[in-house]
Design a protein around this motif. Structure first.
Motif, PDB file in Angstrom:
ATOM      1  N   VAL A  50      -9.772 -14.346  -6.716  1.00 16.50           N
ATOM      2  CA  VAL A  50     -10.405 -14.254  -5.557  1.00 16.50           C
ATOM      3  C   VAL A  50     -11.401 -14.378  -5.482  1.00 16.50           C
ATOM      4  O   VAL A  50     -11.764 -15.057  -3.591  1.00 16.50           O
ATOM      5  N   ALA A  51     -12.257 -13.906  -5.863  1.00 17.94           N
ATOM      6  CA  ALA A  51     -14.076 -14.246  -5.121  1.00 17.94           C
ATOM      7  C   ALA A  51     -14.941 -14.618  -6.655  1.00 17.94           C
ATOM      8  O   ALA A  51     -14.623 -13.954  -7.627  1.00 17.94           O
ATOM      9  N   GLN A  52     -16.114 -15.172  -6.510  1.00 19.24           N
ATOM     10  CA  GLN A  52     -16.541 -15.268  -7.442  1.00 19.24           C
ATOM     11  C   GLN A  52     -18.299 -15.665  -6.877  1.00 19.24           C
ATOM     12  O   GLN A  52     -18.669 -16.421  -5.732  1.00 19.24           O
ATOM     13  N   GLU A  61       0.600 -17.109  -2.478  1.00 19.57           N
ATOM     14  CA  GLU A  61       1.355 -16.377  -3.219  1.00 19.57           C
ATOM     15  C   GLU A  61       1.739 -15.157  -4.231  1.00 19.57           C
ATOM     16  O   GLU A  61       2.071 -14.979  -4.392  1.00 19.57           O
ATOM     17  N   LYS A  62       0.829 -16.088  -4.807  1.00 18.74           N
ATOM     18  CA  LYS A  62       0.440 -15.613  -6.743  1.00 18.74           C
ATOM     19  C   LYS A  62       0.474 -14.041  -6.432  1.00 18.74           C
ATOM     20  O   LYS A  62       0.312 -13.201  -6.648  1.00 18.74           O
ATOM     21  N   ALA A  63      -1.266 -14.438  -5.014  1.00 19.92           N
ATOM     22  CA  ALA A  63      -1.702 -13.055  -5.159  1.00 19.92           C
ATOM     23  C   ALA A  63      -0.445 -11.667  -4.372  1.00 19.92           C
ATOM     24  O   ALA A  63      -0.786 -10.330  -5.009  1.00 19.92           O
ATOM     25  N   SER A  99     -10.263 -20.120  -3.613  1.00 18.04           N
ATOM     26  CA  SER A  99      -9.466 -20.655  -3.231  1.00 18.04           C
ATOM     27  C   SER A  99      -8.583 -20.630  -3.414  1.00 18.04           C
ATOM     28  O   SER A  99      -8.470 -20.186  -5.361  1.00 18.04           O
ATOM     29  N   PHE A 100      -7.541 -19.762  -3.074  1.00 19.03           N
ATOM     30  CA  PHE A 100      -6.609 -19.344  -3.922  1.00 19.03           C
ATOM     31  C   PHE A 100      -4.973 -19.263  -3.464  1.00 19.03           C
ATOM     32  O   PHE A 100      -4.691 -19.503  -2.780  1.00 19.03           O
TER      33      PHE A 100
END
Length: 419
Positions: free
Chosen positions: A363-365, A375-377, A371-372
């Protein structure tokens, strides 16, 4: 048997699984009529003993007594009550704690100084001492009957008392926390480790966090036992937070009576240390999972830290963040709250290097959102067990902490705790 997963196995008997240990739990009516609320743990031979205590400046009366009784590193019994903390009640509290040790010692035929005392429950209320002491008398009678059964080779029947002891130390817990391990030794035979714990609210690092009791039929000197216990606690109970409160009563006690008769080889000793740590982590995760009102277990894994201390600070800070806990409850992938909690942890790191993951989802780099799939999260955050990972990309150290979500039920429970 160097594999940490296979060196030992789960077994039956709980706190009474090690040879020479017995336990009992009774209903004394301290706060509720039909609740087990007095527990007694007993070694039929002298045991080496060690303990760690809450770092809260406000300490309950039993802690001071136990600290004095453990100055020689020896103990024969532990008596525990739930339903009343015996904290902040003045001279009465000191006398009550000693009376508990005295009565237990009298019935078990040991010196009061060989009895350790713990209490848990409401703070600032004088305990109904007559009920507590009567409960100790009844528990002592049951326990001594179990000792006779053990002598006659019916130890399995005696082990039923261990489960009642685990029930007796619970307060707002919704699940009993008891386990036993058996470790086969390199020269033949085996040693055992038993444990019970309680904890659901007022859970936060600093030893602190809860009540825990461990027994083993291995022999280790008290000083060495203290070091093993302290190291295990630092990686387990001191890495748990439910609500940011560190209680007045919390302690973890470990007794080793040597009844196995086994001299530990270097390999056995190494496995024993790992086994104690594994037991403490198992109990710590149960406490986080059973946090008051909790619906989810949160595990925060921090890697790439410059120091172990930095990794621990960040992991505990994220677990303890009310905003992160609330987001977990709502299944909201608000990763900015995670990075923010790391930032105020007191740890040294470069926020522009940090990667954040929810489960396996990035979710962060490099300190920036990527971008993620929302729904999966959401799917990940709706699981009963959720892992949050942070890679600091600054060093080689790592740490894990455990917590839970913050729910409406937590407020409900603690809004009426005394009633």
């Amino acid at each position: 048997m160097n594999n940490m997963e296979t060196a030992w196995k789960l077994t039956n008997g709980g706190i009474a699984a090690p040879r020479g240990f017995y336990a009992a739990g009774v209903q004394a009516g301290i706060k509720y009529k039909d609740k087990y609320d007095v527990a007694l743990i007993f070694s039929d031979i002298q045991a080496q003993a060690a303990a760690v205590y809450t770092k809260n400046v406000v300490k309950a009366h039993p802690l001071y007594l136990t600290q004095r009784h453990l100055e020689n590193g020896l103990a024969r019994a532990i008596v525990v009550n739930s339903g009343n903390a015996n904290a902040c009640v003045g001279e009465f509290g000191d006398q009550a704690a000693y009376s508990m040790a005295e009565v237990a010692g009298m019935f078990l035929a040991v010196q009061p100084e060989d009895v350790l005392v713990a209490s848990t429950g409401v703070i600032g209320v004088e305990m109904p001492l007559d009920r507590v002491l009567n409960g100790i008398r009844v528990a002592s009678s049951q326990l001594l009957n179990d000792v006779v059964k053990g002598i006659r080779g019916r130890k399995e029947e005696a082990d039923e008392g261990a489960h009642r002891a685990a029930l007796a130390i619970m307060t707002t817990d919704t699940m009993v926390k008891e386990y036993a391990y058996e470790l086969p030794c390199s020269q033949g035979g085996s040693i055992h480790l038993g444990a019970i714990a309680k904890g659901s609210g007022m859970i936060h690092p600093n030893m602190g966090t809860m009540l825990g009791f461990l027994t083993t039929d291995a022999f280790l000197p008290a000083e060495e036992l203290q070091n093993i216990l302290r190291e295990a606690v630092d990686e387990s109970f001191n890495m748990v937070t439910v609500d940011g409160d560190t209680s007045t009563n919390d302690m973890v006690v470990m007794m080793a009576n040597g009844a196995s008769g086994i001299t530990l080889s270097e390999e056995d000793h190494s496995n024993f240390v790992k086994m104690v740590k594994s037991m403490c982590i198992r109990l710590a995760k149960d406490i986080a999972r059973d946090g008051e009102g909790a619906s989810k277990l949160m595990e925060v894994y921090v890697s790439g830290a410059n120091t172990k201390d930095d990794a621990r600070k960040i992991a505990r800070s994220v677990c303890g963040s009310s905003l992160v806990k609330a987001a977990l409850f709502g299944a909201d992938a608000n990763w900015g709250r995670i990075l923010t909690a790391a930032g105020y942890s007191g740890a040294e790191f470069d926020p522009n290097k940090v990667d954040v993951y929810l489960g396996s989802l990035s979710v962060a780099q490099g300190g920036k959102g990527v971008s993620f799939s929302e729904e999966k999260a959401k799917e990940i955050l709706e699981l009963k067990e959720v892992q949050i990972s942070l890679n600091l990309h600054s060093g080689e150290d790592r740490a894990t902490a455990w917590g839970c979500d913050l729910t409406h039920e937590y407020v409900t429970i603690n809004g009426s705790y005394r009633t």
